[in-house]
Design an enzyme around this catalytic site. Structure first.
Site, mmCIF file in Angstrom:
data_model
loop_
_atom_site.group_PDB
_atom_site.id
_atom_site.type_symbol
_atom_site.label_atom_id
_atom_site.label_comp_id
_atom_site.label_asym_id
_atom_site.label_seq_id
_atom_site.Cartn_x
_atom_site.Cartn_y
_atom_site.Cartn_z
ATOM 1 N N HIS A 176 -64.832 23.568 18.833
ATOM 2 C CA HIS A 176 -64.107 24.173 17.707
ATOM 3 C C HIS A 176 -63.656 23.163 16.663
ATOM 4 O O HIS A 176 -63.078 23.540 15.652
ATOM 5 C CB HIS A 176 -62.877 24.930 18.226
ATOM 6 C CG HIS A 176 -61.797 24.005 18.735
ATOM 7 N ND1 HIS A 176 -61.821 23.507 20.014
ATOM 8 C CD2 HIS A 176 -60.714 23.470 18.138
ATOM 9 C CE1 HIS A 176 -60.772 22.719 20.179
ATOM 10 N NE2 HIS A 176 -60.083 22.675 19.054
HETATM 11 C C1 UD1 Z 1 -55.552 23.473 16.497
HETATM 12 C C2 UD1 Z 1 -55.273 21.982 16.620
HETATM 13 C C3 UD1 Z 1 -56.325 21.341 17.502
HETATM 14 C C4 UD1 Z 1 -56.447 22.038 18.825
HETATM 15 C C5 UD1 Z 1 -56.704 23.518 18.586
HETATM 16 C C6 UD1 Z 1 -56.780 24.278 19.887
HETATM 17 C C7 UD1 Z 1 -54.283 21.059 14.561
HETATM 18 C C8 UD1 Z 1 -54.504 20.126 13.444
HETATM 19 N N1 UD1 Z 1 -55.328 21.334 15.321
HETATM 20 O O1 UD1 Z 1 -56.778 23.591 15.815
HETATM 21 O O2 UD1 Z 1 -55.947 19.999 17.743
HETATM 22 O O3 UD1 Z 1 -57.513 21.495 19.567
HETATM 23 O O4 UD1 Z 1 -55.612 24.032 17.802
HETATM 24 O O5 UD1 Z 1 -57.105 25.594 19.693
HETATM 25 O O6 UD1 Z 1 -53.188 21.504 14.770
HETATM 26 N N2 UD1 Z 1 -57.100 31.309 14.168
HETATM 27 C C9 UD1 Z 1 -57.094 32.631 14.563
HETATM 28 N N3 UD1 Z 1 -56.156 33.017 15.466
HETATM 29 C C10 UD1 Z 1 -55.243 32.160 15.976
HETATM 30 C C11 UD1 Z 1 -55.247 30.832 15.548
HETATM 31 C C12 UD1 Z 1 -56.176 30.413 14.667
HETATM 32 O O7 UD1 Z 1 -57.899 33.431 14.119
HETATM 33 O O8 UD1 Z 1 -54.413 32.585 16.805
HETATM 34 C C13 UD1 Z 1 -58.131 30.867 13.238
HETATM 35 C C14 UD1 Z 1 -57.707 30.942 11.809
HETATM 36 O O9 UD1 Z 1 -58.794 31.316 11.029
HETATM 37 C C15 UD1 Z 1 -57.349 29.506 11.484
HETATM 38 C C16 UD1 Z 1 -58.307 28.719 12.363
HETATM 39 O O10 UD1 Z 1 -58.449 29.514 13.528
HETATM 40 O O11 UD1 Z 1 -57.477 29.206 10.146
HETATM 41 C C17 UD1 Z 1 -57.833 27.364 12.755
HETATM 42 O O12 UD1 Z 1 -56.537 27.424 13.338
HETATM 43 P P1 UD1 Z 1 -55.534 26.175 13.193
HETATM 44 O O13 UD1 Z 1 -54.257 26.435 13.895
HETATM 45 O O14 UD1 Z 1 -55.431 25.823 11.750
HETATM 46 O O15 UD1 Z 1 -56.302 24.988 13.872
HETATM 47 P P2 UD1 Z 1 -57.233 24.941 15.168
HETATM 48 O O16 UD1 Z 1 -58.631 24.745 14.736
HETATM 49 O O17 UD1 Z 1 -56.950 26.095 16.059
#
Ligand code: UD1
Length: 412
Positions: free
Chosen positions: A227
């Site tokens: 991811h």
């Molecule tokens: C975050 C962490 C990463 C960790 C990962 C585990 C940071 C910088 N990164 O990355 O280190 O490995 O979590 O999962 O904090 N989204 C959903 N539902 C959710 C959460 C996220 O749909 O419940 C989608 C959204 O489109 C969002 C994208 O995932 O924009 C990314 O989520 P985000 O929290 O920004 O970062 P992760 O890639 O999840």
């Protein structure tokens, strides 16, 4: 003594669950004697908010409902970090904790540490999983780690490399505590319970006539998580990795519980032909990359335990795989967790197809052998609570604890 504990994203939940449990145990002992009771306050920023990214972990890990939920949600790094800071400032002002504990390296970790560091008076800031360095500043998590460590008063380290990194960066030894790994506390605590998960049956990974969860009855499969923005956001990078897995996909089914980001990128990049999407597998089909929903904690531990091979770009999964004794190929050029590479149970496969193919071949023939690094004994959370209590007791003069510590920080 008020201890505020912050969670935000999926990898935080299993790191704080043992700390909350250790606080409960400490409090029962304190209630019998003359010790001070700790008052935990659990804050969830809402960085992750989907049921399968958050709620299910609270249930599986027996986490209490958060006392405070900030509901921040998704956004760019700046928007997300800024929004957490804006909302968390009010929480700190209203609750005035003595200690604030942040874990790991996600945006919530950095945002809350930054807010706390600028409060006056401020709580003592404790960082759990301090000192890890990939030395890759392209990773957003690396910035989060470095800044959080330098804002923190107490740094709880999981592996020896963390001690070296922090002392090289000028952080005084008296602030650094090698305590072990609370994520592994959770793994050891829940590994047997994960055996009763029905996920192997529901994904059709068990042979037909044998007992549920019985390892001998499980079809050989590999488990994939992917991811990181660097691996999935750019189409060519994503394709390169999937191509590197094709040889394995011909002989093994690859189960891919895909993060919402990866699911979105698969659609945007038009990569659907590489994946099987059906919920129920075709039992005649031995291989392929099978995309399934993100899994809850117990189901995911069960999938890890029974996998022939783990393929991942996550940090924590590298650690869990070596402790479970399942060979791992890390789909990155570096790791901030070098202890996982020490005995060869985890190897860096890189992100180019040829390197991935070689690493997979090498790890497929490796025999399964558990590797438990120093202090990964299920007692990290107890040690953390012990340090926090003894530290707070020795600074019990009413003066903000940060003042006595701040003078000892060496700044370049
Ligand atoms: C975050 C962490 C990463 C960790 C990962 C585990 C940071 C910088 N990164 O990355 O280190 O490995 O979590 O999962 O904090 N989204 C959903 N539902 C959710 C959460 C996220 O749909 O419940 C989608 C959204 O489109 C969002 C994208 O995932 O924009 C990314 O989520 P985000 O929290 O920004 O970062 P992760 O890639 O999840």
């Amino acid at each position: 003594m008020k201890i505020m504990i912050v969670v935000g994203a999926r990898p935080n939940f299993m790191k704080v669950a043992p700390i909350l449990r250790a606080i409960t145990v400490y409090n029962s002992a304190a209630a019998q004697g003359s010790g001070r009771v700790l008052q935990p306050i659990l804050v969830h920023t809402g960085q992750h908010y989907d049921a399968m990214m958050s709620d299910t972990f609270f249930a599986d890990l027996h986490l209490p409902e958060p006392d405070i939920f900030l509901g921040v949600g998704s956004g760019s790094h700046a928007v997300q970090t800024g929004e957490i800071m804006r909302r968390f400032e009010k929480v700190l002002l209203e609750n005035t904790p003595d200690v604030m504990v942040v874990v790991g390296d996600v945006n919530s970790t950095l945002a809350c540490a930054l807010v706390a560091a600028k409060m006056n008076p401020r709580p003592l800031i404790a960082h759990v999983e301090a000192g890890l360095r990939s030395f890759d500043r392209q990773m957003p998590e690396e910035s989060n780690r470095v800044v959080t460590d330098h804002l923190s008063d107490l740094l709880f380290v999981t592996e020896a490399s963390g001690m070296t990194n922090l002392s090289r960066e000028g952080i005084p030894a008296e602030r650094i505590f090698f305590v072990g790994n609370t994520m592994i506390d959770s793994l050891l605590g829940f590994a047997s319970k994960a055996d009763s998960s029905r996920v192997l049956n529901s994904l059709g990974l068990c042979e037909r006539h044998e007992g549920e969860g019985d390892r001998r009855a499980v079809r050989p499969y590999a488990l994939l998580t992917l991811h990181r923005p660097a691996n999935v956001d750019v189409r060519e990078a994503f394709v390169e990795i999937i191509e590197g897995l094709q040889e394995l996909a011909r002989s093994h089914q690859i189960i891919f519980p895909a993060h919402p980001r990866s699911q979105a990128r698969i659609r945007e990049h038009g990569l659907e032909p590489y994946f099987q999407f059906e919920a129920q597998p075709d039992s005649q089909r031995a291989g392929g990359i099978r995309l399934v929903s993100p899994q809850g904690y117990l189901d995911f531990v069960c999938l890890m335990k029974n996998a022939r091979l783990i393929l991942t770009d996550s940090g924590g999964i590298q650690e869990e795989s070596i402790c479970l004794g399942v060979p791992c190929v890390t789909l990155r050029e570096n790791t901030e967790r070098p202890v996982t590479l020490a005995a060869g149970m985890n190897v860096l496969g890189g992100v180019r197809r040829e390197g991935i193919r070689c690493a997979v071949r090498q790890q497929l023939v490796r025999s399964q052998q558990k590797q438990m690094p120093e202090m990964w004994d299920g007692k990290a959370a107890e040690r953390i609570v012990e340090v926090l209590v003894s530290f707070m007791s020795s600074h019990d003069d009413g003066a903000p604890a940060f003042k006595s510590l701040a003078t000892t920080v060496k700044r370049d």
